[in-house]
Design an enzyme around this catalytic site. Sequence first.
Site, PDB file in Angstrom:
ATOM      1  N   HIS A 126       0.813  -1.224   0.000  1.00 20.03           N
ATOM      2  CA  HIS A 126       0.000   0.000   0.000  1.00 20.03           C
ATOM      3  C   HIS A 126       0.843   1.269   0.000  1.00 20.03           C
ATOM      4  O   HIS A 126       0.310   2.361  -0.198  1.00 20.03           O
ATOM      5  CB  HIS A 126      -0.940   0.007   1.211  1.00 20.03           C
ATOM      6  N   ASP A 172       3.340   9.647  -0.794  1.00 16.22           N
ATOM      7  CA  ASP A 172       2.161   8.876  -0.380  1.00 16.22           C
ATOM      8  C   ASP A 172       1.964   7.759  -1.405  1.00 16.22           C
ATOM      9  O   ASP A 172       2.080   8.012  -2.607  1.00 16.22           O
ATOM     10  CB  ASP A 172       0.922   9.795  -0.380  1.00 16.22           C
TER      11      ASP A 172
HETATM   12  P1  ADQ Z   1      -3.045   6.109   4.848  1.00 21.38           P
HETATM   13  O1  ADQ Z   1      -1.644   6.619   4.972  1.00 21.38           O
HETATM   14  O2  ADQ Z   1      -3.738   5.902   6.122  1.00 21.38           O
HETATM   15  O3  ADQ Z   1      -3.112   4.785   3.955  1.00 21.38           O
HETATM   16  P2  ADQ Z   1      -5.109   7.399   3.041  1.00 21.38           P
HETATM   17  O4  ADQ Z   1      -4.975   6.724   1.729  1.00 21.38           O
HETATM   18  O5  ADQ Z   1      -5.398   8.842   2.927  1.00 21.38           O
HETATM   19  O6  ADQ Z   1      -3.796   7.272   3.952  1.00 21.38           O
HETATM   20  O7  ADQ Z   1      -6.254   6.701   3.837  1.00 21.38           O
HETATM   21  C1  ADQ Z   1      -6.759   7.219   5.021  1.00 21.38           C
HETATM   22  C2  ADQ Z   1      -8.155   6.682   5.268  1.00 21.38           C
HETATM   23  O8  ADQ Z   1      -8.507   6.972   6.612  1.00 21.38           O
HETATM   24  C3  ADQ Z   1      -9.203   7.341   4.360  1.00 21.38           C
HETATM   25  O9  ADQ Z   1     -10.148   6.391   3.969  1.00 21.38           O
HETATM   26  C4  ADQ Z   1      -9.826   8.408   5.282  1.00 21.38           C
HETATM   27  O10 ADQ Z   1     -11.190   8.636   5.000  1.00 21.38           O
HETATM   28  C5  ADQ Z   1      -9.677   7.774   6.638  1.00 21.38           C
HETATM   29  N1  ADQ Z   1      -9.492   8.824   7.666  1.00 21.38           N
HETATM   30  C6  ADQ Z   1      -8.495   9.725   7.760  1.00 21.38           C
HETATM   31  N2  ADQ Z   1      -8.684  10.544   8.822  1.00 21.38           N
HETATM   32  C7  ADQ Z   1      -9.821  10.147   9.409  1.00 21.38           C
HETATM   33  C8  ADQ Z   1     -10.562  10.580  10.553  1.00 21.38           C
HETATM   34  N3  ADQ Z   1     -10.173  11.612  11.318  1.00 21.38           N
HETATM   35  N4  ADQ Z   1     -11.696   9.919  10.857  1.00 21.38           N
HETATM   36  C9  ADQ Z   1     -12.105   8.876  10.096  1.00 21.38           C
HETATM   37  N5  ADQ Z   1     -11.463   8.434   9.012  1.00 21.38           N
HETATM   38  C10 ADQ Z   1     -10.336   9.041   8.680  1.00 21.38           C
HETATM   39  C11 ADQ Z   1      -2.156   3.920   3.319  1.00 21.38           C
HETATM   40  C12 ADQ Z   1      -1.179   4.600   2.365  1.00 21.38           C
HETATM   41  C13 ADQ Z   1      -1.931   5.396   1.316  1.00 21.38           C
HETATM   42  C14 ADQ Z   1      -2.903   4.469   0.570  1.00 21.38           C
HETATM   43  C15 ADQ Z   1      -3.735   3.671   1.550  1.00 21.38           C
HETATM   44  C16 ADQ Z   1      -4.543   2.610   0.836  1.00 21.38           C
HETATM   45  O11 ADQ Z   1      -0.279   5.440   3.078  1.00 21.38           O
HETATM   46  O12 ADQ Z   1      -1.037   6.007   0.411  1.00 21.38           O
HETATM   47  O13 ADQ Z   1      -3.750   5.246  -0.247  1.00 21.38           O
HETATM   48  O14 ADQ Z   1      -2.931   3.020   2.523  1.00 21.38           O
HETATM   49  O15 ADQ Z   1      -3.744   1.810   0.025  1.00 21.38           O
END
Ligand code: ADQ
Length: 420
Positions: free
Chosen positions: A113, A322
């Site tokens: 990921h 990211d």
């Molecule tokens: P993350 O680094 O966690 O994921 P991201 O892809 O933005 O980053 O996913 C975060 C998830 O958490 C989103 O679905 C978002 O809605 C949720 N989220 C964030 N803050 C929140 C909050 N305060 N309350 C509830 N929900 C919240 C890792 C990798 C990324 C990759 C994903 C998936 O770092 O690059 O996109 O995995 O592969």
Amino acid sequence: VGWPGSPDEDLAPFEHGGLGLVPVRLSAGEVADYYEGFSNATVWPLYHDVLAPPEYHREWWQSYVEVNRRFAEAAAAVAAPGATVWVQDYQLQLVPADLRRLRPDLRIGFFLHIPFPPAELFARLPWRDRVIEGLLGADLIGFQTVAGAQNFTRMARSRLGAARNRDLLTLADGRVVAARPYPIAIDTRGFQSLAKTPAVRERAAQVRRDLGDPETLFLGVDRLDYTKGIPQRIRAFGELLAEGRLDPAKVAFVQIATPSRERVGEYRRLRDEMDRLVGRINGDHGLIGRAPITYLHSGFGREEMAALYRAADVMVVTPLRDGMNLVAKEYIACRLRNQGALVLSEFAGAAHELRQAYLVNPFDIDALKDVMTQAAGDLPRERQRRMRSLRRQVFEHDIDRWAGAFLDDLARAPLPSLGS
Ligand code: ADQ
């Protein structure tokens, strides 16, 4: 098969929502060495362009080896003959090879990921060959981007002498492993339906009212992580206020930053930095009853997230690196009438697909300031043109298509090359 999330917990396998769950136990020492240590203080910073200095400790690595073996054993014990096993992410890079040794009958997929770094960074890892061997236990290895897949195949060839033909690697024993990009996606229709509900519409309006009905509402939603570029975007916003390019009486910035990995030193430092930064900007530019930045640590449910996405005029997603970034895609899914603007870092995997976003280099604070004001000030027609194209992309490439593509390819392994 997974870790339930708290140390020293002995849980028997159980069912949830029609799914059989098999908990794997981690001791408090393993959480410190395997999870917070090797996974989050070695691999995470190394794979994210060394944005924080990775630490290399032999006892962390030892714990990583042991815990990976435990996950492989747990999967081997429950997988049916000839079953497909899909291993997820950087905490489990040795599982594919461990599992193949235990169960050569299985079809094994792996998805990373986070980014797979360029050779000159990956090569620093003292256990680099062991990690590549671990991943090569899979039949199919998925990455977020073309660059990630290429970095890996080059490494496998140069370090282990695997013969490389485009996206296929042939190992010494003749086995063929495919390494390909499968950019991860979201449940686009699910998010859109949620955004359409009266409750979410009303909540979005309420959020804007609570903020004093700003002309422009900027939003950031991230885990509080040094890869996400949160201080950069807040600094840019602060400078725009200081220079009078944004009027604190007319704009608001909501930044949600959920604390994570708080026992890792870099995360504590970031939290302190953010507290100081937000405090200073609100102190310098706030009015009574009106702070320009609303900074929250809370985690929210999907409904509240959809309401925030609906409420925001400009979504600011500025990671320094990211793998993908799902928040950017979730925002797009919730823009029902093609309104709103997405500011997106060139260094998010999502930038490869979301070409019509307001793309920016987040290390360049002046560029960030320009692009944030451009996104806020562009004519509605221009913003809609961009959003329409972004929505087409996230509706055509949703999570079902992502999972289907990976699993279909895995079912056909060994795979023919995709060609150039
Ligand atoms: P993350 O680094 O966690 O994921 P991201 O892809 O933005 O980053 O996913 C975060 C998830 O958490 C989103 O679905 C978002 O809605 C949720 N989220 C964030 N803050 C929140 C909050 N305060 N309350 C509830 N929900 C919240 C890792 C990798 C990324 C990759 C994903 C998936 O770092 O690059 O996109 O995995 O592969």
